[in-house]
Design an enzyme around this catalytic site. Structure first.
Site, mmCIF file in Angstrom:
data_model
loop_
_atom_site.group_PDB
_atom_site.id
_atom_site.type_symbol
_atom_site.label_atom_id
_atom_site.label_comp_id
_atom_site.label_asym_id
_atom_site.label_seq_id
_atom_site.Cartn_x
_atom_site.Cartn_y
_atom_site.Cartn_z
ATOM 1 N N ASP A 1 0.837 -1.203 0.000
ATOM 2 C CA ASP A 1 0.000 0.000 0.000
ATOM 3 C C ASP A 1 0.872 1.254 0.000
ATOM 4 O O ASP A 1 1.775 1.400 0.816
ATOM 5 C CB ASP A 1 -0.891 -0.001 1.253
ATOM 6 N N TYR B 1 2.505 10.017 -0.011
ATOM 7 C CA TYR B 1 3.681 9.449 0.642
ATOM 8 C C TYR B 1 4.970 9.822 -0.089
ATOM 9 O O TYR B 1 6.060 9.711 0.487
ATOM 10 C CB TYR B 1 3.601 7.924 0.724
ATOM 11 N N LYS C 1 -3.212 5.950 -3.600
ATOM 12 C CA LYS C 1 -4.314 6.840 -3.234
ATOM 13 C C LYS C 1 -4.191 8.170 -3.953
ATOM 14 O O LYS C 1 -3.087 8.732 -4.050
ATOM 15 C CB LYS C 1 -4.328 7.086 -1.717
ATOM 16 N N HIS D 1 -7.913 9.620 -1.009
ATOM 17 C CA HIS D 1 -7.190 9.534 0.262
ATOM 18 C C HIS D 1 -7.986 10.088 1.449
ATOM 19 O O HIS D 1 -7.849 9.598 2.571
ATOM 20 C CB HIS D 1 -5.851 10.260 0.147
#
Length: 285
Positions: A47, A52, A77, A110
């Protein structure tokens, strides 16, 4: 570590491994090694997210793993700030390019609000636009399954009412000491798999006296107990780690928590996230 070979089946028929590796706070230049190590350990569910900043590294690790692409499940996401169809479509393309793994198994919105207004204003229309972009990418075969993250019941109802594809996943903050029972029941009634991010509460549960006591009873670590707890709720945990030993330990959860202990864990209130409360998902704001 039989959990690494077990799967759930999402609405629509796509299978997703029951245990995944979270990659939040793993830097892009470290992500490839972490992902490759996880896959060597037996993980098949990885994931990541645009936010990120490590999609490139995650993709590199997947390509370097030597495991066939179709045997892996990769999620990312759509950035929480994107509430526009054209911007969402472009961002989906960017994720596909950065990951460079052919297709995405699961892509989520997200959060229902941008991070700087988390649990704030009304973004229902923007979420519908972003969802439509995900639906179109899903129809085109670029994404195998679509879902959301951090969505409350009202946010989900907006998509369920106006979308043509129902969310197949809702990824939320869920751990022993923070079990959103009503939201969990709502999702389960509608065949929406709940993914549990931060199942150890970003590490804060390591110091919980209550959880330590129960873990000792089963002769397991606090992370193992917490991961097993989320599995027995029927959710899909995503513990984050770049540590190979922790990867192996987190997957060694072939034990059963009693109904009485599950009830105790379910009613605990462990939501003091300390310094991590600066993040919107832990502050609740």
């Amino acid at each position: 570590m039989t959990i690494l070979s077990e799967t759930y089946t999402l609405a629509g028929g796509v299978e997703i491994p029951k245990l995944g590796l979270g990659t939040w706070f793993i830097d892009d230049d470290k992500a490839a090694d972490a992902v490759r190590t996880a896959i060597e350990t037996g993980y098949r569910n990885i994931d990541t997210a645009q936010a990120y900043g490590n999609e490139r590294g995650v993709g590199e690790g997947i390509r370097a793993s030597g495991v066939a692409r179709e045997d892996l499940f990769v999620s990312t996401k759509l950035a929480a700030e994107i509430k526009d169809y054209d911007a969402a479509t472009a961002a989906i393309g960017n994720s596909l390019a950065k990951l460079d793994i052919g297709y995405i198994d699961l892509m989520l919105i997200h959060a229902p609000q941008p991070w700087d207004d988390f649990r704030g204003g009304d973004y229902d229309k923007g979420n519908r636009h972003a969802w439509h972009a995900l639906e179109d990418a899903h129809t085109a075969g670029k994404i195998r399954a679509i879902g959301v993250s951090n969505f409350l019941q009202s946010d989900l109802e907006n998509i369920l009412t106006h979308g043509t594809v129902a969310p197949q996943v809702n990824q939320v903050l869920l751990h022993a000491g923070n079990t959103p029972d009503e939201l969990l029941a709502f999702c389960q009634d509608r065949n929406i798999l709940v993914q549990a991010y931060s199942p150890i509460a970003h590490g804060t549960l390591l110091d919980s006296r209550h959880i330590k006591t129960i873990a000792e009873k089963y002769q397991v670590s606090v992370p193992q107990l917490c991961i097993r707890y989320t599995l027995q709720l029927g959710t899909q945990p995503l513990p984050k780690t770049a540590n190979p030993e922790h990867m192996r330990s987190n997957a060694d959860v072939d034990f059963e928590i009693s109904e009485a202990d599950m009830a105790t864990l379910r009613t605990l209130d462990e939501r003091d996230y300390g310094e991590h409360a600066a993040f919107p998902v832990y502050s609740g704001k």
